[in-house]
Design a protein around this motif. Structure first.
Motif: not given
Length: 191
Positions: A118-137
């Protein structure tokens, strides 16, 4: 004929001495610049406040994550084992006689990832996207599990925890993170 040639040469020489006149289009004045759309100070302040709140919540989440996962647990030191095979711990959780214990282990790891999604794409909009969230997490949770397995007594590396945390982050992203990020970081439509 020689007089004509001389006259034409003289006329040609006279033309070359004169600067050629080119017609230039009259210079138009640039249109006055208006303030860019979407630069409303109140809207900008609201976006900044939303990102700041998300950042504070992300720090609080990181502190909670560290307290839950990086505190030593000497009492369970004999019970811990490293798991590098996906599904092994999940099977062990589900084979427990108490369903409550399985729900606690699986549900707890899923819930632990939801705030990140929930918070990562709000703090860093470049992390938006399921693949980016998956890789970051997955990267963050792998790091947590490595530290946990190498440095914390009574804790072990478990790949199933990484999988469950990452799944939780994706759930959080699809439930709220994507919409919140789009609302906070909305791009103005160009007309």
């Amino acid at each position: 004929m020689p007089k004509l040639k001389r006259a034409s040469k003289a006329a040609g020489a006279a033309k070359t001495k004169q600067a050629p006149k080119t017609q230039q289009a009259p210079k138009s004045k640039p249109a006055p610049r208006s303030a860019p759309r979407g630069r409303d100070p109140l809207r900008l302040l609201a976006r900044l406040l939303a990102v700041l709140c998300a950042f504070v919540l992300m720090v609080a989440f990181a502190v909670m994550l560290a307290r839950l996962t990086l505190q030593p647990s000497p009492a369970s030191e004999a019970l811990t084992h490293t798991n590098l095979r996906p599904g092994r711990s999940l099977k062990a959780y589900l084979d427990q006689p108490e369903l409550r214990d399985a729900v606690k282990q699986i549900g707890g790891n899923l819930l632990l990832g939801i705030p990140f999604g929930i918070l990562a794409p709000v703090v860093a909009p470049r992390t938006r996207g399921p693949l980016r969230i998956l890789l970051l997490t997955a990267s963050v949770m792998l790091l947590v599990e490595l530290v946990q397995g190498l440095m914390v007594a009574g804790r072990a590396f478990d790949i199933d925890d990484v999988i469950l945390n990452t799944t939780g982050a994706l759930i959080g992203y699809f439930l709220l993170g994507r919409r919140m990020s789009r609302a906070v970081h909305a791009r103005e439509r160009r007309s």
